[in-house]
Scaffold this motif. Structure first.
Motif, mmCIF file in Angstrom:
data_model
loop_
_atom_site.group_PDB
_atom_site.id
_atom_site.type_symbol
_atom_site.label_atom_id
_atom_site.label_comp_id
_atom_site.label_asym_id
_atom_site.label_seq_id
_atom_site.Cartn_x
_atom_site.Cartn_y
_atom_site.Cartn_z
ATOM 1 N N GLU A 198 0.829 -1.205 0.000
ATOM 2 C CA GLU A 198 0.000 0.000 0.000
ATOM 3 C C GLU A 198 0.866 1.258 0.000
ATOM 4 O O GLU A 198 0.568 2.243 -0.684
ATOM 5 C CB GLU A 198 -0.918 0.000 1.220
ATOM 6 C CG GLU A 198 -1.887 1.168 1.230
ATOM 7 C CD GLU A 198 -2.308 1.585 2.622
ATOM 8 O OE1 GLU A 198 -3.334 2.274 2.752
ATOM 9 O OE2 GLU A 198 -1.596 1.261 3.593
ATOM 10 N N SER A 199 1.954 1.229 0.767
ATOM 11 C CA SER A 199 2.861 2.381 0.786
ATOM 12 C C SER A 199 3.517 2.593 -0.572
ATOM 13 O O SER A 199 3.696 3.730 -1.018
ATOM 14 C CB SER A 199 3.938 2.182 1.864
ATOM 15 O OG SER A 199 3.371 2.194 3.151
ATOM 16 N N GLY A 233 13.025 11.616 -7.168
ATOM 17 C CA GLY A 233 13.925 10.610 -6.614
ATOM 18 C C GLY A 233 13.560 10.241 -5.193
ATOM 19 O O GLY A 233 13.621 9.064 -4.808
ATOM 20 N N PHE A 234 13.163 11.233 -4.408
ATOM 21 C CA PHE A 234 12.698 10.978 -3.035
ATOM 22 C C PHE A 234 11.499 10.033 -3.043
ATOM 23 O O PHE A 234 11.445 9.070 -2.269
ATOM 24 C CB PHE A 234 12.335 12.310 -2.365
ATOM 25 C CG PHE A 234 11.776 12.170 -0.976
ATOM 26 C CD1 PHE A 234 12.605 12.203 0.130
ATOM 27 C CD2 PHE A 234 10.416 12.016 -0.763
ATOM 28 C CE1 PHE A 234 12.106 12.077 1.418
ATOM 29 C CE2 PHE A 234 9.886 11.885 0.515
ATOM 30 C CZ PHE A 234 10.740 11.915 1.608
ATOM 31 N N ALA A 235 10.524 10.298 -3.922
ATOM 32 C CA ALA A 235 9.325 9.461 -3.982
ATOM 33 C C ALA A 235 9.663 8.047 -4.447
ATOM 34 O O ALA A 235 9.141 7.058 -3.904
ATOM 35 C CB ALA A 235 8.298 10.096 -4.918
ATOM 36 N N ILE A 236 10.536 7.920 -5.454
ATOM 37 C CA ILE A 236 10.918 6.595 -5.946
ATOM 38 C C ILE A 236 11.659 5.820 -4.864
ATOM 39 O O ILE A 236 11.424 4.614 -4.659
ATOM 40 C CB ILE A 236 11.768 6.728 -7.219
ATOM 41 C CG1 ILE A 236 10.912 7.303 -8.358
ATOM 42 C CG2 ILE A 236 12.362 5.389 -7.621
ATOM 43 C CD1 ILE A 236 11.719 7.713 -9.570
ATOM 44 N N ALA A 237 12.569 6.503 -4.159
ATOM 45 C CA ALA A 237 13.290 5.839 -3.066
ATOM 46 C C ALA A 237 12.329 5.402 -1.967
ATOM 47 O O ALA A 237 12.504 4.341 -1.361
ATOM 48 C CB ALA A 237 14.355 6.775 -2.498
ATOM 49 N N SER A 238 11.298 6.208 -1.704
ATOM 50 C CA SER A 238 10.312 5.839 -0.689
ATOM 51 C C SER A 238 9.550 4.588 -1.098
ATOM 52 O O SER A 238 9.306 3.691 -0.281
ATOM 53 C CB SER A 238 9.329 7.001 -0.470
ATOM 54 O OG SER A 238 9.993 8.144 0.027
ATOM 55 N N ALA A 239 9.155 4.516 -2.374
ATOM 56 C CA ALA A 239 8.467 3.314 -2.860
ATOM 57 C C ALA A 239 9.373 2.090 -2.740
ATOM 58 O O ALA A 239 8.934 1.015 -2.311
ATOM 59 C CB ALA A 239 8.030 3.518 -4.308
ATOM 60 N N ALA A 240 10.654 2.261 -3.087
ATOM 61 C CA ALA A 240 11.600 1.146 -2.976
ATOM 62 C C ALA A 240 11.787 0.740 -1.510
ATOM 63 O O ALA A 240 11.860 -0.450 -1.188
ATOM 64 C CB ALA A 240 12.940 1.539 -3.590
ATOM 65 N N GLY A 241 11.848 1.723 -0.628
ATOM 66 C CA GLY A 241 12.014 1.420 0.797
ATOM 67 C C GLY A 241 10.835 0.656 1.362
ATOM 68 O O GLY A 241 11.002 -0.268 2.164
ATOM 69 N N ALA A 242 9.620 1.026 0.948
ATOM 70 C CA ALA A 242 8.431 0.302 1.410
ATOM 71 C C ALA A 242 8.462 -1.143 0.933
ATOM 72 O O ALA A 242 8.135 -2.075 1.683
ATOM 73 C CB ALA A 242 7.168 0.996 0.913
ATOM 74 N N ALA A 243 8.854 -1.345 -0.319
ATOM 75 C CA ALA A 243 8.936 -2.708 -0.848
ATOM 76 C C ALA A 243 9.991 -3.519 -0.107
ATOM 77 O O ALA A 243 9.773 -4.693 0.228
ATOM 78 C CB ALA A 243 9.253 -2.667 -2.340
ATOM 79 N N ALA A 271 3.912 5.958 -5.272
ATOM 80 C CA ALA A 271 3.821 6.025 -6.731
ATOM 81 C C ALA A 271 2.810 7.086 -7.161
ATOM 82 O O ALA A 271 3.049 7.862 -8.102
ATOM 83 C CB ALA A 271 3.429 4.657 -7.291
ATOM 84 N N VAL A 272 1.684 7.138 -6.463
ATOM 85 C CA VAL A 272 0.673 8.155 -6.762
ATOM 86 C C VAL A 272 1.242 9.559 -6.554
ATOM 87 O O VAL A 272 1.052 10.446 -7.401
ATOM 88 C CB VAL A 272 -0.567 7.934 -5.878
ATOM 89 C CG1 VAL A 272 -1.473 9.158 -5.886
ATOM 90 C CG2 VAL A 272 -1.348 6.713 -6.352
ATOM 91 N N TRP A 273 1.951 9.753 -5.450
ATOM 92 C CA TRP A 273 2.501 11.081 -5.173
ATOM 93 C C TRP A 273 3.643 11.440 -6.114
ATOM 94 O O TRP A 273 3.917 12.622 -6.331
ATOM 95 C CB TRP A 273 2.957 11.169 -3.709
ATOM 96 C CG TRP A 273 1.802 11.346 -2.783
ATOM 97 C CD1 TRP A 273 1.123 10.378 -2.115
ATOM 98 C CD2 TRP A 273 1.147 12.579 -2.449
ATOM 99 N NE1 TRP A 273 0.095 10.934 -1.376
ATOM 100 C CE2 TRP A 273 0.087 12.272 -1.558
ATOM 101 C CE3 TRP A 273 1.369 13.903 -2.807
ATOM 102 C CZ2 TRP A 273 -0.751 13.252 -1.038
ATOM 103 C CZ3 TRP A 273 0.533 14.878 -2.276
ATOM 104 C CH2 TRP A 273 -0.507 14.550 -1.407
ATOM 105 N N ALA A 274 4.302 10.436 -6.675
ATOM 106 C CA ALA A 274 5.357 10.718 -7.649
ATOM 107 C C ALA A 274 4.775 11.146 -8.994
ATOM 108 O O ALA A 274 5.327 12.005 -9.685
ATOM 109 C CB ALA A 274 6.244 9.483 -7.835
#
Length: 397
Positions: free
Chosen positions: A140-141, A249-259, A146-149
């Motif tokens: 979900e995160s 990049g911040f948003a993509i890193a956040s998605a990767a961190g959640a995964a 991804a939506v916010w990116a």
């Protein structure tokens, strides 16, 4: 366990509904600015409309979320989304309307569907085995980040290439689709009220206040990254155009961190300890952004901050599930959503005030100080119940 176990028809349908419900929320503030920017004083009016929208979100989450009834949550959630779709459509169809009317519609667009985040999260986790809950919340995160990116670029392209009202009309269509999609989801979830033993919902929700404070602290960091970064880059002699790629990049890193967080079944320490440690890590990274002198250091700090920030989001959701009974989960998620909005707004206001008298780097460090105060308050709130429990155990002996 891998994420493939989540690739079932019910979860994929849920993801489509959640995406349709959340993209309008992410686009709304920027879309409202583009809606009125060409009229006299347009940017000021747009900022006022965005503020009205956020206030509506906070109020709606606090008022509507606790009123959701687990067994029959679908109807109020669908009604809220439908009303939100109508408000977005009204905004898109009369861009030249009176600012007060537009402000009222913006507040309604924020308030009406505000319980959807908590309600949809409760619908997701209630239908899964406990062994999949961490992965579900991590997924979900990923969806959220991804939506916010995507949303800023989508709102900008539509407003500038098609027409200023088009992002809001798209938001209306998406919320209408989410409303229809609710009938492909369960009507609600089963929650045993026996563990509340007559305690009011308000008192039950109050038990989670340190987690709400942690949520506010986490989003205050995001406010600093988004709102002060362009001015900071200019102060450092770096092209302001780098702000967009850095935030992406911040948003993509956040998605990767959640995964990555969900790939491992468990992590050392309690959930609340993990959340506090990760939040301190995010705070340190944002402080480094404030003092860094080169683009490389700023980019690196933001990437690490993104990786850690997603862990904060997942752990605070898991902490609420651990601290409160199932009957209060959706309401607690909604209160957390409201707290996040308050934290974002407070940090944005503080950054604006400090920047009027000092440099952007000082504004970031002031925001970091504000976040540390919130982290300290949350930590104290976490320790007090444990001390009371330990004292009770010692007295019983």
């Amino acid at each position: 366990m891998s994420y493939r176990q989540l690739a079932t028809r019910p979860v994929l349908v849920w993801a489509l509904v959640a995406f349709s419900a959340r993209l309008p929320v992410a686009m709304a503030p920027l879309a409202l600015v583009f809606l009125v920017r060409e009229r006299a004083g347009g940017y000021a009016v747009g900022a006022g409309l965005a503020a009205a929208y956020v206030i509506g979100e906070v109020v709606g989450a606090v008022v509507l979320g606790p009123r959701l009834r687990p067994e029959r949550a679908r109807v109020p959630l669908a009604i809220g989304m439908a009303v939100g779709a109508g408000a977005f459509a009204g905004l898109g169809l009369m861009p030249g309307g009176d600012p007060l009317v537009l402000g009222a519609l913006a507040a309604l667009a924020g308030a009406a569907p505000a319980a959807a985040t908590g309600g949809l999260r409760a619908l997701l986790t209630s239908r899964l085995p406990e062994s999949l809950v961490v992965k579900a919340l991590s997924a979900e995160s990923v969806l959220t980040y991804a939506v916010w990116a995507v949303s800023p670029a989508l709102a900008t392209v539509l407003a500038l290439s098609v027409a200023p009202p088009s992002p809001l009309l798209l938001a209306a269509a998406l919320l209408a689709a989410a409303t229809a999609g609710m009938w492909a989801l369960p009507a609600g979830w089963t929650a045993d009220d026996d563990d509340r033993a007559g305690v009011s919902m308000a008192r039950t929700l109050l038990r989670g206040w340190p987690i709400y404070v942690t949520g506010a602290a986490a989003l205050s960091m995001l406010a600093l990254a988004e709102l002060v970064l362009p001015a900071l880059l200019e102060q450092r002699g770096i092209g302001v155009g780098w702000a967009g790629p850095l935030l992406a990049g911040f948003a993509i890193a956040s998605a990767a961190g959640a995964a990555l967080y969900g790939l491992r079944g468990s992590w050392p320490g309690s959930l609340r300890a993990q959340s506090l440690v990760l939040l301190l890590g995010v705070t340190g990274c944002v402080a480094l952004v404030g003092v860094a002198g080169s683009l490389v250091w700023i980019a690196g700090a933001l990437l690490v901050a993104g990786l850690l920030a997603s862990g904060v989001q997942v752990t605070r959701n898991l902490s609420l599930r651990e601290a409160l009974p199932p009957s209060a989960h959706a309401a607690a998620y909604s209160v957390l959503y409201a707290a996040v909005g308050v934290g974002y707004a407070a940090s944005a206001g503080l950054a604006g005030v400090v920047q009027s008298a000092a440099s952007p780097s000082v504004a970031i460090l002031a925001g970091v100080g504000f976040t540390l105060v919130l982290v300290g308050a949350s930590a104290v709130g976490e320790l007090r119940p444990r001390r009371r429990a330990a004292e009770a155990v010692s007295r019983s002996r």
